[in-house]
Write a protein that holds these residues in place. Structure first.
Motif, mmCIF file in Angstrom:
data_model
loop_
_atom_site.group_PDB
_atom_site.id
_atom_site.type_symbol
_atom_site.label_atom_id
_atom_site.label_comp_id
_atom_site.label_asym_id
_atom_site.label_seq_id
_atom_site.Cartn_x
_atom_site.Cartn_y
_atom_site.Cartn_z
ATOM 1 N N SER A 1 0.888 -1.213 0.146
ATOM 2 C CA SER A 1 -0.122 0.087 -0.081
ATOM 3 C C SER A 1 0.943 1.281 -0.196
ATOM 4 N N GLY A 2 0.323 2.259 -0.624
ATOM 5 C CA GLY A 2 0.956 3.506 -0.662
ATOM 6 C C GLY A 2 0.688 4.254 0.852
ATOM 7 N N GLU A 3 1.406 5.417 1.012
ATOM 8 C CA GLU A 3 1.307 6.060 2.452
ATOM 9 C C GLU A 3 0.119 6.546 2.319
ATOM 10 N N GLY A 4 -0.663 6.384 3.627
ATOM 11 C CA GLY A 4 -1.945 6.680 4.012
ATOM 12 C C GLY A 4 -3.170 5.692 3.438
ATOM 13 N N GLU A 5 -2.657 4.715 3.122
ATOM 14 C CA GLU A 5 -3.756 3.737 2.474
ATOM 15 C C GLU A 5 -3.837 2.456 3.278
ATOM 16 N N SER B 1 3.141 -0.770 4.028
ATOM 17 C CA SER B 1 3.967 0.103 3.299
ATOM 18 C C SER B 1 5.315 0.010 3.269
ATOM 19 N N PRO B 2 6.212 0.277 2.448
ATOM 20 C CA PRO B 2 5.941 1.139 1.140
ATOM 21 C C PRO B 2 5.599 0.214 -0.004
ATOM 22 N N GLN B 3 5.092 0.582 -0.895
ATOM 23 C CA GLN B 3 4.914 -0.306 -2.165
ATOM 24 C C GLN B 3 6.403 -0.609 -2.530
ATOM 25 N N LYS C 1 -1.000 0.221 7.647
ATOM 26 C CA LYS C 1 0.372 0.750 7.605
ATOM 27 C C LYS C 1 1.512 0.043 7.237
ATOM 28 N N GLU C 2 1.351 -1.391 7.887
ATOM 29 C CA GLU C 2 2.480 -2.228 7.674
ATOM 30 C C GLU C 2 2.567 -2.693 6.356
#
Length: 200
Positions: free
Chosen positions: A35-39, A45-47, A42-43
């Protein structure tokens, strides 16, 4: 009546075994995972880019009827040879909880996705069926394709393309416009699927 259910389950299997057993080939290559930031979570992230060899995955979620066949086999034979070695002792693989066991009315619907099964149940069913649970990466690529999209159909949420809300779940494959780019059904909405590994 469980005897009537057994008859209904067998009839549904005889009519739909080929359809429900269909597998999708996911080609080898890289895809964007996480997932991207804020999607979402949280764990996740990052893509990041992940390479996977080609593999096959079920087109549809496992139905009540498919799981019923496995459960009947376990009841009749007591054969736990394909179960996970760390499976809790005395496990009978009946779906549900003490409050909503196999006699729960939900299981009267052969074409609904089986639910209230734990990870050990899913592992044992897959092995019994001659398959295995997908890894998280395999499940995610089959769901979202290679371009990092948020949903199987694209980046914009569309309730008409998935089995969610007060009417979920329904018959597997009911929302064909929401299939993934590979043709996998119900990758968003419906019930959750088990993977072989922990997402984190």
């Amino acid at each position: 009546n469980l005897a009537e259910r057994d008859t209904k389950m067998q009839k549904a299997l005889d009519e739909n075994r080929g359809k429900w057993g269909k597998m999708i080939l996911v080609s080898a290559g890289k895809f964007i995972m996480g997932s991207g930031e804020g999607e979402f979570i949280k764990e996740e992230s990052p893509q990041h880019e992940v390479y996977l060899d080609a593999y096959c995955i079920d087109k549809y979620e496992v139905t009540n009827a498919q799981y019923w066949e496995f459960f009947q086999y376990i009841k009749k034979t007591g054969d736990h040879s394909k179960c996970h070695p760390e499976e809790p002792k005395g496990k009978d693989h009946a779906p549900g909880t003490s409050h909503t066991g196999w006699d729960y009315p939900y299981y009267d619907y052969p074409d609904y996705p089986v639910c209230r099964v734990d990870w050990y149940d899913a592992y044992a069913y897959a092995a019994w069926a001659g398959k295995r649970l997908p890894t998280e990466a395999e499940w995610e690529k089959a769901s979202r394709g290679t371009d990092g999209r948020r949903f199987p159909w694209g980046n914009v949420w569309d309730v008409k393309k998935c089995n969610s809300g007060i009417n979920a779940p329904l018959t597997v494959g009911s929302f064909e416009p929401g299939n993934s780019v590979y043709g996998c059904a119900d990758m968003s909405g419906s019930v959750s699927e088990w993977c072989s590994d922990w997402y984190h």
